[in-house]
Scaffold this motif. Structure first.
Motif, PDB file in Angstrom:
ATOM      1  N   VAL A   1     -93.587  99.407  12.892  1.00 27.73           N
ATOM      2  CA  VAL A   1     -92.251  99.063  12.830  1.00 27.73           C
ATOM      3  C   VAL A   1     -91.491  98.955  14.209  1.00 27.73           C
ATOM      4  CG1 VAL A   1     -89.846  99.455  11.919  1.00 27.73           C
ATOM      5  CG2 VAL A   1     -91.674 100.190  10.432  1.00 27.73           C
ATOM      6  N   ASP A   2     -90.777  97.695  14.467  1.00 23.37           N
ATOM      7  CA  ASP A   2     -90.323  97.604  15.791  1.00 23.37           C
ATOM      8  C   ASP A   2     -88.598  97.685  15.616  1.00 23.37           C
ATOM      9  OD1 ASP A   2     -92.369  97.455  17.414  1.00 23.37           O
ATOM     10  OD2 ASP A   2     -92.631  95.236  17.416  1.00 23.37           O
ATOM     11  N   LEU A   3     -87.929  98.509  16.362  1.00 17.83           N
ATOM     12  CA  LEU A   3     -86.345  98.562  16.099  1.00 17.83           C
ATOM     13  C   LEU A   3     -86.197  98.120  17.429  1.00 17.83           C
ATOM     14  CD1 LEU A   3     -86.225 101.988  14.441  1.00 17.83           C
ATOM     15  CD2 LEU A   3     -86.087  99.900  13.477  1.00 17.83           C
TER      16      LEU A   3
ATOM     17  N   GLY B   1     -84.549  85.275  19.644  1.00 16.14           N
ATOM     18  CA  GLY B   1     -85.577  85.771  20.606  1.00 16.14           C
ATOM     19  C   GLY B   1     -86.557  86.808  19.716  1.00 16.14           C
ATOM     20  N   TRP B   2     -86.007  87.299  18.663  1.00 15.77           N
ATOM     21  CA  TRP B   2     -86.919  88.232  18.051  1.00 15.77           C
ATOM     22  C   TRP B   2     -87.318  87.606  16.458  1.00 15.77           C
ATOM     23  CZ3 TRP B   2     -89.243  92.812  18.654  1.00 15.77           C
ATOM     24  CH2 TRP B   2     -89.090  93.216  19.929  1.00 15.77           C
ATOM     25  N   THR B   3     -86.860  86.214  16.284  1.00 16.04           N
ATOM     26  CA  THR B   3     -87.419  85.764  15.171  1.00 16.04           C
ATOM     27  C   THR B   3     -88.785  85.099  15.371  1.00 16.04           C
ATOM     28  OG1 THR B   3     -85.091  85.212  14.418  1.00 16.04           O
ATOM     29  CG2 THR B   3     -86.673  83.907  13.564  1.00 16.04           C
TER      30      THR B   3
ATOM     31  N   GLY C   1     -97.371  90.647   7.162  1.00 16.45           N
ATOM     32  CA  GLY C   1     -97.101  90.737   8.666  1.00 16.45           C
ATOM     33  C   GLY C   1     -98.024  91.976   9.156  1.00 16.45           C
ATOM     34  N   HIS C   2     -97.888  91.968  10.594  1.00 12.26           N
ATOM     35  CA  HIS C   2     -98.773  93.017  11.249  1.00 12.26           C
ATOM     36  C   HIS C   2     -97.753  94.299  11.260  1.00 12.26           C
ATOM     37  CE1 HIS C   2     -97.242  92.792  15.203  1.00 12.26           C
ATOM     38  NE2 HIS C   2     -97.873  93.691  15.691  1.00 12.26           N
ATOM     39  N   ASP C   3     -96.326  94.075  11.344  1.00  9.82           N
ATOM     40  CA  ASP C   3     -95.683  95.001  11.499  1.00  9.82           C
ATOM     41  C   ASP C   3     -93.941  94.593  10.996  1.00  9.82           C
ATOM     42  OD1 ASP C   3     -94.455  93.214  13.047  1.00  9.82           O
ATOM     43  OD2 ASP C   3     -94.178  94.290  14.864  1.00  9.82           O
ATOM     44  N   VAL C   4     -93.182  95.554  10.862  1.00  5.33           N
ATOM     45  CA  VAL C   4     -91.913  94.740  10.442  1.00  5.33           C
ATOM     46  C   VAL C   4     -90.965  95.122  11.419  1.00  5.33           C
ATOM     47  CG1 VAL C   4     -90.309  95.232   8.531  1.00  5.33           C
ATOM     48  CG2 VAL C   4     -92.616  96.181   8.403  1.00  5.33           C
ATOM     49  N   ASP C   5     -90.190  94.053  11.659  1.00  2.00           N
ATOM     50  CA  ASP C   5     -89.361  94.054  13.098  1.00  2.00           C
ATOM     51  C   ASP C   5     -87.575  94.127  12.587  1.00  2.00           C
ATOM     52  OD1 ASP C   5     -91.325  93.416  15.011  1.00  2.00           O
ATOM     53  OD2 ASP C   5     -91.508  91.734  13.493  1.00  2.00           O
ATOM     54  N   PHE C   6     -86.802  94.922  13.494  1.00  2.69           N
ATOM     55  CA  PHE C   6     -85.360  94.863  13.131  1.00  2.69           C
ATOM     56  C   PHE C   6     -84.416  94.668  14.285  1.00  2.69           C
ATOM     57  CE2 PHE C   6     -87.437  97.409   9.611  1.00  2.69           C
ATOM     58  CZ  PHE C   6     -86.747  96.534   8.483  1.00  2.69           C
TER      59      PHE C   6
HETATM   60 MN    MN Z   1     -93.126  93.396  16.246  1.00  2.00          MN
END
Ligand code: MN
Ligand code: CTP
Ligand code: MN
Ligand code: MN
Length: 389
Positions: A312-314, A328-330, A202-207
């Motif tokens: 990283v997006d939190l 919405g965040w998937t 991925g380009h980032d990791v989302d939580f």
């Molecule tokens: Mn993201």
């Protein structure tokens, strides 16, 4: 009698949220080309055109086999004239002149490089392009005014260009879990975005973070980021407060794709594993002897250190909105867009990452799970791994 392929084509639904789209499919030789044109349209601020190409590509991703001739496309939805022309040319000649000239064009390449900088959007990149700037180095060299986010973007450019692996995402997950549980025991953490859809990079990791006791999640983000900072694990962070008010933002704004959760755009410092560290410490010694450090202290040289930067997006959500936030965040982004379009056009509802509002009944439809939201929308449930539209 119809040839075999037609039955699946005839059954192809027109909204991406009505279809199953696996990560790996049979038509990347076509979808990659269409997505270059979509990307280019985005760079030229032509959203309608961009979405048209993305929808066409997405239909091909859902096909159970490789497209061999234009006949295979007869019954498919969402394929406009332009997309069909491109597909025809690729099927006949092996490539499309328009796609190849776009790929080679200076504007496309520069826009890709500049928008690839964290904190740089199409508008800024386009202004820089028209001013003659071509790369992140040009920004430093000409002393461009950069905001804090863009400074971090330039500083960690090389690292942030490198895809994040699932293994790295798992290490980041452990770090986030540790941080969250240190400041709020009982909180729940879920991996989102591409990795939840089964991507390997991925380009980032989302939580997404929540707590079963509504209200406990309030003000959580600063506590998490402070803990991470104290541990020396954060290279950059920018936290935005929760600004969602049901009365103001519900029906009127629910269809906006920007949500209003407390969120944090950050860059983590990820220690490399012992194995990959060995080779880089050798490289580090070499760097010193060849004087490469003098190139400029502003840039982090990834090959010379035992760590890398990772985006990283939190996001923190109240428990009552968790199902909507999860959906919405998937992603994918096109899948989300299609869900909202389906809700509005077919159901007279508005869907956001906070809520689902039914305009006919004038009420909010509650949901504890993603399954319930699909049911409210009159859609068959599509699992995350099949939302790669
Ligand atoms: Mn993201
Ligand atoms: N998202 C959002 N608001 C934003 C950014 C992202 O709601 N400002 C949502 C997107 O709609 C998407 C999810 O967050 O569903 C993940 O976005 P992103 O990380 O950009 O994309 P991924 O699908 O995770 O792909 P990648 O591997 O490139 O990160
Ligand atoms: Mn992501
Ligand atoms: Mn992305």
């Amino acid at each position: 009698p119809k040839p075999n392929g037609d039955s699946t084509a005839m059954l192809m639904k027109s909204y991406a949220c009505q279809r199953r789209t696996p990560l790996k499919h049979h038509n990347s030789f076509l979808t990659e080309a269409l997505e270059i044109l979509a990307q280019n349209a985005e760079y030229n601020d032509n959203e309608g055109r961009s979405v048209a190409f993305r929808r066409a590509a997405s239909v091909l991703k859902a096909l159970p086999r490789r497209v061999r001739s234009m006949q295979d496309l007869r019954w498919l939805p969402c394929l406009g004239d332009h997309s069909q022309r491109v597909i025809k040319e690729i099927l006949e000649d092996g490539s499309s002149r328009e796609v190849e000239s776009t790929r080679q064009s200076e504007q496309y390449q520069v826009m890709k490089a500049l928008t690839g900088i964290f904190g740089v959007g199409v508008r800024t990149a386009d202004r820089w392009f028209r001013e003659g700037l071509r790369s992140p180095d040009d920004l430093i060299r000409t002393g461009q005014q950069l905001n804090r986010e863009q400074q971090a973007g330039v500083q960690y450019y090389d690292d942030l260009q490198k895809p994040v692996t699932k293994a790295e995402a798992d290490v980041i997950s452990d770090m986030v879990e540790k941080a969250v549980h240190a400041v709020l025991p009982g909180a729940e953490i879920q991996l989102m975005g591409g990795f939840r859809r089964g991507k390997e990079v991925g380009h980032d990791v989302d939580f997404l973070i929540t707590h079963p006791e509504e209200g406990k999640e309030e003000g959580l983000m600063p506590k998490i980021t402070n803990w991470l900072k104290e541990q020396g694990l954060l290279l950059y962070q920018k936290t935005t407060r929760n600004s969602y008010l049901e009365k103001m933002d519900g029906p009127a704004r629910a269809s906006s794709n920007m949500d209003r959760f407390e969120r944090c755009f950050s860059i983590f410092k990820l220690q490399k594993s012992a194995a990959s560290c060995k080779s880089s410490s050798a490289a580090s010694a070499e760097d010193v002897s060849t004087g490469r450090e003098s190139e400029g202290p502003a840039e982090h040289h990834p090959e010379a250190s035992g760590w890398r930067a990772v985006r990283v997006d939190l996001v923190v959500s109240p428990y009552s909105q968790f199902a909507f936030a999860t959906l919405g965040w998937t992603g994918s982004k096109l899948f989300e867009r299609e869900l909202r379009r389906w809700a509005g056009q077919e159901k007279h509802m508005s869907l956001s990452s906070h809520a689902l509002y039914d305009s006919k009944q004038n009420l909010y439809l509650r949901a504890k799970t993603e399954e319930e939201i699909f049911a409210h929308l009159g859609l068959e449930f599509i699992p995350p791994s099949e939302r790669n539209a």
